[in-house]
Design a protein around this motif. Structure first.
Motif, PDB file in Angstrom:
ATOM      1  N   SER A 120      91.235 -36.815  91.377  1.00 37.40           N
ATOM      2  CA  SER A 120      90.579 -38.125  91.248  1.00 37.40           C
ATOM      3  C   SER A 120      89.508 -38.292  92.319  1.00 37.40           C
ATOM      4  N   LYS A 121      89.812 -37.844  93.520  1.00 34.11           N
ATOM      5  CA  LYS A 121      88.833 -37.908  94.615  1.00 34.11           C
ATOM      6  C   LYS A 121      87.559 -37.146  94.240  1.00 34.11           C
ATOM      7  N   ALA A 122      87.733 -35.930  93.711  1.00 34.84           N
ATOM      8  CA  ALA A 122      86.570 -35.113  93.349  1.00 34.84           C
ATOM      9  C   ALA A 122      85.756 -35.768  92.235  1.00 34.84           C
ATOM     10  N   VAL A 123      86.434 -36.321  91.229  1.00 29.46           N
ATOM     11  CA  VAL A 123      85.732 -36.937  90.103  1.00 29.46           C
ATOM     12  C   VAL A 123      84.986 -38.186  90.544  1.00 29.46           C
ATOM     13  N   ILE A 124      85.651 -39.059  91.324  1.00 27.42           N
ATOM     14  CA  ILE A 124      85.008 -40.289  91.797  1.00 27.42           C
ATOM     15  C   ILE A 124      83.770 -39.963  92.623  1.00 27.42           C
ATOM     16  N   GLU A 125      83.883 -38.982  93.502  1.00 27.43           N
ATOM     17  CA  GLU A 125      82.740 -38.645  94.360  1.00 27.43           C
ATOM     18  C   GLU A 125      81.619 -37.982  93.577  1.00 27.43           C
ATOM     19  N   ASN A 126      81.950 -37.292  92.478  1.00 26.45           N
ATOM     20  CA  ASN A 126      80.916 -36.668  91.650  1.00 26.45           C
ATOM     21  C   ASN A 126      80.193 -37.679  90.764  1.00 26.45           C
TER      22      ASN A 126
END
Length: 409
Positions: A120-126
């Motif tokens: 989720s962290k990676a998706v939100i930041e992308n």
């Protein structure tokens, strides 16, 4: 002929320039300027009737879905009691210590119902310009999940015709298992579904207390505790025919009956129940209810005969189960006589259990009771009724939830 304007390139350049962040920052600064002017008068004003005066600025940072926004936060001082206020924070509903805007809270929490906290962290930041950690996303899930549970309970049950219930397990802390109980209601006319009950590591009786109404029909598996807790919540009970067959098969396995004999008994039970199912479907169309009544009586006779034969062979447990559950297995056929159609399986909630399994039942996941319950409140409300979920999201982000009025006297 190809022009010089490349929309893809233009979009990327605007994204790299972070135009949305600059616009948001400008709007915040403009709103603050107007608010402070309203409280203190225009700069260098000598109005003797004013209640506040400017008291300097401090640097402030907000985390939004458009990235980090830094601006000068104006403080004002009350001329009546000397207290220091930060009008903009009061106006937009942000506590003095808070750095994260609510829309980012909700977006992170919703993403975490699809993906692990790390993913989720990676998706939100992308997808956004926000910088978040998996621990921060976890805290958002707890906050949003608690809000959704409170709101769904206060909203009440609405109209419920069909009542579904089922339970499953997920890995807990220190090798323990989390027991998940779920109750879902469905409206015949609209097809609308609602999450009516959800508990983790509590008895079915406590889960059932979350549903205060009365449904027409309960459809469930053969779990005795579940049935006893919800039997008073519905006028009729339909035992899922697929689970009835599985329960018989499992009981025969526990009795150490040879595989071929188990298969023969299971096939015989399926044939009896499927004949009744096919008859109900056929006669609902042609209206021959006398023939359906005959099929119901034959089904009960065949089930009693099967139970008697199993009892004579010493298979007491499975014989008692078939004998005691026979009437619940054919509730759908009895109701078909009255032109009422209900499902004969609990496939609806089995599909919902699949959503739970997809997110929380990986071997390497270990959940606390409260953490799991908060995540599931978000996941299941969204899965059951997206309209209700979006309504709660708007309420979470609305002025009623975040807005604090400043009264000038």
């Amino acid at each position: 002929m190809r022009g010089d304007l490349n929309v893809t390139g233009l979009s990327r350049q605007l994204d790299e320039a972070n135009v949305n962040r600059e616009i948001l920052k400008a709007v915040i600064e403009k709103a603050q300027e107007e608010l402070v002017d309203e409280l203190c008068g225009v700069r260098y004003c000598r109005d003797k009737e004013r209640k506040f005066k400017r008291a300097g600025t401090v640097k402030r940072t907000l985390l939004t879905r458009h990235g980090k926004i830094e601006f000068r936060l104006v403080k004002v001082k009350s001329l009546e009691n000397g207290s220091i206020l930060r009008p903009l924070l009061l106006y937009v509903g942000i506590e003095p210590w808070k750095r994260v805007v609510d829309d980012l809270d909700f977006e992170c929490a919703e993403t975490a119902t699809y993906l692990t906290y790390r993913d989720s962290k990676a998706v939100i930041e992308n997808l956004t310009k926000a910088e978040v950690s998996k621990h921060r996303i976890h805290s958002y899930v707890q906050k949003v999940g608690a809000f959704i549970e409170k709101e769904r309970r206060e909203e009440g049950n609405g109209k419920v015709d069909l009542l579904y219930a089922d339970g499953t397990k997920a890995h807990g802390i220190e090798g323990k298992k989390n027991e998940i109980n779920v109750i879902v209601g469905k409206d015949f006319e609209t097809g609308e579904k609602h999450l009516l009950g959800l508990t983790v590591n509590k008895k079915w009786k406590e889960t059932a207390e979350q549903f205060n109404g009365k449904a027409g029909f309960l459809i469930s598996d053969a779990d005795r505790e579940l049935r006893n807790a919800l039997i008073d919540k519905a006028l009729n009970h339909q035992l899922c025919v697929n689970h009835a067959v599985r329960e018989v098969s499992y009981t025969l396995w526990k009795a150490e009956l040879p595989k071929e004999e188990r298969r023969e008994i299971r096939a015989r039970l399926k044939a009896i129940l499927h004949a009744c199912r096919n008859s109900a479907i056929k006669h609902l169309k042609d209206g021959d209810m006398e023939r359906l009544k005959w099929r119901i009586e034959k089904t009960l006779t065949d089930l009693k005969r099967l139970a008697k034969e199993l009892m004579e062979e010493g298979l007491t447990s499975v014989a008692k189960f078939i004998r005691n559950s026979a009437n619940y297995m054919i509730t759908f056929a009895r109701l078909a006589i009255k032109q009422v159609r209900i499902p004969y399986t609990n496939n609806l909630i089995e599909r919902l259990m699949g959503e739970i399994a997809k997110r929380v039942k990986n071997k390497w996941m270990h959940w606390s009771t409260q953490g799991l319950e908060n995540l599931l409140n978000i996941l299941l409300v969204r899965y059951c009724n997206r309209e209700c979920f979006h309504r709660l999201k708007q309420k979470y982000l609305s002025h009623e939830h975040t807005f604090i009025h400043i009264k000038i006297t």
